[in-house]
Scaffold this motif. Structure first.
Motif, short mmCIF file in Angstrom:
data_model
loop_
_atom_site.label_atom_id
_atom_site.label_comp_id
_atom_site.label_asym_id
_atom_site.label_seq_id
_atom_site.Cartn_x
_atom_site.Cartn_y
_atom_site.Cartn_z
N ALA A 144 12.10 4.55 -1.02
CA ALA A 144 10.93 5.42 -1.15
C ALA A 144 10.15 4.94 -2.37
N PRO A 145 8.87 5.27 -2.47
CA PRO A 145 8.10 4.84 -3.64
C PRO A 145 8.75 5.35 -4.93
N GLN A 146 8.72 4.52 -5.96
CA GLN A 146 9.31 4.89 -7.25
C GLN A 146 8.32 4.50 -8.35
N GLY A 147 7.74 5.52 -8.96
CA GLY A 147 6.70 5.27 -9.96
C GLY A 147 7.19 4.51 -11.18
N SER A 148 8.47 4.56 -11.46
CA SER A 148 9.01 3.93 -12.67
C SER A 148 9.69 2.59 -12.40
N PHE A 149 9.53 2.02 -11.22
CA PHE A 149 10.32 0.86 -10.84
C PHE A 149 10.11 -0.34 -11.78
N LEU A 150 8.87 -0.70 -12.05
CA LEU A 150 8.60 -1.85 -12.91
C LEU A 150 9.13 -1.60 -14.33
N TYR A 151 9.03 -0.37 -14.79
CA TYR A 151 9.56 0.00 -16.11
C TYR A 151 11.08 -0.13 -16.11
N ASN A 152 11.71 0.34 -15.04
CA ASN A 152 13.17 0.25 -14.94
C ASN A 152 13.67 -1.19 -14.97
N MET A 153 12.89 -2.08 -14.37
CA MET A 153 13.28 -3.49 -14.33
C MET A 153 13.17 -4.15 -15.70
N GLY A 154 12.59 -3.45 -16.67
CA GLY A 154 12.48 -3.96 -18.03
C GLY A 154 13.61 -3.53 -18.93
N TRP A 155 14.52 -2.68 -18.44
CA TRP A 155 15.67 -2.26 -19.25
C TRP A 155 16.64 -3.43 -19.46
N GLY A 156 17.43 -3.33 -20.50
CA GLY A 156 18.46 -4.35 -20.73
C GLY A 156 19.48 -4.40 -19.63
N ASP A 157 19.71 -3.27 -18.97
CA ASP A 157 20.69 -3.21 -17.88
C ASP A 157 20.22 -3.98 -16.65
N ALA A 158 18.93 -4.36 -16.62
CA ALA A 158 18.36 -5.03 -15.45
C ALA A 158 18.08 -6.51 -15.69
N VAL A 159 18.67 -7.09 -16.72
CA VAL A 159 18.43 -8.51 -16.97
C VAL A 159 19.02 -9.36 -15.86
N ASP B 137 0.82 -1.22 0.00
CA ASP B 137 0.00 0.00 0.00
C ASP B 137 0.85 1.26 0.00
N ASP B 138 2.01 1.21 0.63
CA ASP B 138 2.86 2.40 0.67
C ASP B 138 3.76 2.52 -0.57
N GLY B 139 3.65 1.57 -1.51
CA GLY B 139 4.40 1.65 -2.76
C GLY B 139 5.87 1.34 -2.62
N LYS B 140 6.29 0.77 -1.50
CA LYS B 140 7.72 0.56 -1.28
C LYS B 140 8.15 -0.90 -1.39
N VAL B 141 7.22 -1.84 -1.30
CA VAL B 141 7.58 -3.25 -1.31
C VAL B 141 6.94 -3.95 -2.52
N TYR B 142 7.80 -4.53 -3.36
CA TYR B 142 7.35 -5.29 -4.53
C TYR B 142 7.66 -6.76 -4.29
N THR B 143 6.63 -7.58 -4.33
CA THR B 143 6.81 -9.02 -4.15
C THR B 143 6.57 -9.70 -5.50
N PHE B 144 7.63 -10.27 -6.06
CA PHE B 144 7.58 -10.87 -7.38
C PHE B 144 7.40 -12.38 -7.28
N LYS B 145 6.43 -12.90 -8.02
CA LYS B 145 6.26 -14.34 -8.14
C LYS B 145 6.98 -14.77 -9.41
N LEU B 146 8.01 -15.59 -9.26
CA LEU B 146 8.85 -15.96 -10.39
C LEU B 146 8.29 -17.19 -11.12
N ARG B 147 8.63 -17.27 -12.40
CA ARG B 147 8.26 -18.45 -13.17
C ARG B 147 9.08 -19.64 -12.67
N THR B 148 8.49 -20.81 -12.68
CA THR B 148 9.19 -22.02 -12.27
C THR B 148 9.53 -22.85 -13.50
N GLY B 149 10.51 -23.73 -13.36
CA GLY B 149 10.91 -24.57 -14.48
C GLY B 149 11.79 -23.87 -15.49
N VAL B 150 12.30 -22.70 -15.13
CA VAL B 150 13.17 -21.93 -16.02
C VAL B 150 14.62 -22.35 -15.81
#
Length: 493
Positions: free
Chosen positions: A148-163, A82-95
């Protein structure tokens, strides 16, 4: 009966042969202008790396789609607190990685911690600055806590630098890249081509291509015969030059003039005299005729820009009138700055036609107001070392193709050497803002600040001149990110 069987058998053989002849191709040769310095997207700013490996070899938690949208990738879903600070990612399995090792949460933690480490060599380290902690909750779950909350976080994780890379193979990725993508590395003939093959153990939908080659073809003199002969079947960004009209009229080819994220700049060393004087930078801005530069940039296409922002973005502001073309005003500003007789400087130009040919036009225009430029052609590796890394330059022409990257003007010690606390404050506020309407207004303010400061000569938005065989399907018309994504490319039956 023997005769009938023989006839039937022969017909069956003919039918099989005909079917094989009609089968769709599964190989592709793609022409690229620049050879990458290496193949690790987490260790260089060179767009030429991502143009080969993004989505093909390497993947991140998210990815940027062909329309600029954020899509799931190695993370199949996520939840945000709710505070925009914690992202919990469910990863694909079998990769699995290309070497057969399993992908899990520890690889994600390693990759993000490595990218944001004090000794990180990631060219976009700022993307990870908001991260406070990364926790591998279980093999399929990662929790990322932001400072702190970051509005662009999910977008940033899509950059090539974040593979995401594996700790066992990360250090060797420059020469032998190992990712999780639908293609695997098959070899690199330095100076010539990078080869990929289909990853038969891929976790997702299988690609149609069995093999793909990215062949380095830097100019129209070589690109045109390669295309016409069929040696190369696709140029996502073709150096066609004056031959584009001829190619457009040839039904064998598809030509698409799309948009990129490439802000093409007369990049300026703001920390070096005389460019540290805003009047000198304003004079340069008034001396630039964008339409002439576009006409001479190698393709003749491009959209004039007045700040570092793509016209395709909804937050774009047309600031081309901030410093309109006015050579007499440019001369007056140079006189006010103490350079009534002009001055001499250098202009380092990397290989792409937009830089080499457009740079010639820039030099001619600045000469008209008294600024004599010595043109120094440099290869891509030299540009990265001299200009980008060491700030050993006066002026250069370059396209910044990273997506939505106006925040680079807030970075300390970036190669522009620009420092404006007011701009940094806007960027800090933007980082903590999630509301789309407020983010748009902040982007508009940011554009105006750097336009008025004449940080660089803002020239044009680089067009994507895509040319490929008319039977190819799935090529990207636009470039919302610096990539040649082949995951949906196939030959029509």
């Amino acid at each position: 009966m023997k005769t009938i069987k023989s006839v039937i058998g022969g017909a069956a053989l003919l039918l099989a042969a005909g079917t094989a002849a009609l089968a769709a191709r599964t190989d592709l040769v793609v022409g690229v202008v620049l050879e990458p310095p290496h193949l690790d997207p987490t260790a260089s700013a060179a767009a030429a790396i991502d143009e080969i490996v993004y989505a093909n070899l390497f993947q991140g938690l998210t990815r940027i789609g062909r329309n600029g949208e954020v899509l799931p990738s190695l993370a199949e879903s996520w939840e945000v607190s709710d505070d925009g600070k914690v992202y919990t990612f469910k990863l694909r399995t079998g990769v699995t990685f290309h070497d057969g090792s399993a992908f899990d949460a520890e690889d994600v933690k390693f990759s993000l911690d490595r990218a944001r480490a004090e000794d990180s060599t990631n060219a976009q380290k700022q993307l990870f600055a908001a991260i406070d902690t990364v926790e591998a909750v279980d093999p399929a779950t990662v929790k990322v806590t932001l400072k702190a909350p970051q509005g662009s976080f999910l977008y940033n994780m899509g950059w090539g630098d974040a593979v995401i890379v594996a700790p066992e193979t990360a250090d060797a990725n420059k020469e032998t890249p190992v990712g999780t993508g639908p293609f695997k590395f098959d070899g690199w003939a330095k100076g010539s081509a990078v080869r990929l093959v289909k990853n038969t153990d891929y976790w997702g939908d299988a690609v149609a291509l069995e093999k793909a080659e990215f062949r380095v073809i830097p100019d129209a003199a070589a690109a045109i015969p390669a295309l016409l002969s069929g040696d190369v079947q696709a140029f996502p960004q073709m150096p066609a030059g004056d031959a584009l009209a001829q190619i457009e009229s040839d039904p064998r080819f598809t030509v698409k003039i799309g948009a990129t994220e490439g802000e093409t700049l007369l990049s300026t060393n703001n920390g070096k005299e005389p460019f540290s004087d805003i009047k000198v930078r304003q004079a340069i801005a008034h001396a630039l005729n964008r339409e002439e530069i576009i006409a001479g940039n190698g393709s003749g296409y491009g959209t004039p820009i007045g700040s570092h922002f793509s016209p395709a973005n909804e937050a774009y502001v047309d600031l081309t009138g901030t410093y309109s073309y006015d050579p007499e005003k440019a001369k007056a500003l140079l006189a006010e700055a103490g350079y009534a007789d002009g001055f001499k400087a250098t202009l380092k130009l990397p290989p792409p036609p937009y830089a080499r040919q457009g740079g010639e036009v820039v030099a001619s225009q600045l000469r008209q107001v008294g600024i004599e430029l010595e043109i120094i052609p440099v290869e891509w590796a030299q540009w990265l070392e001299q200009v980008f890394k060491n700030k050993d330059y006066d002026l250069t022409v370059i396209s910044h193709t990273e997506p939505n990257d106006i925040n680079i003007y807030a970075r300390d010690d970036y190669y522009f050497d620009y420092d404006n606390p007011a701009f940094k404050e806007v960027m800090n506020t933007l980082e903590a803002t999630a509301d789309p309407a407020k983010r748009i207004e902040l982007y508009k303010t940011a554009q105006k600040i750097i336009a008025e400061d004449a940080v660089n000569g803002f020239l044009f938005q680089l067009p994507k001149v895509g040319v490929w065989d008319a039977k190819l399907e799935g090529m990207w018309e636009n470039s919302p990110i610096q990539a040649n994504d082949l995951t949906e490319v196939r030959w029509a039956d």
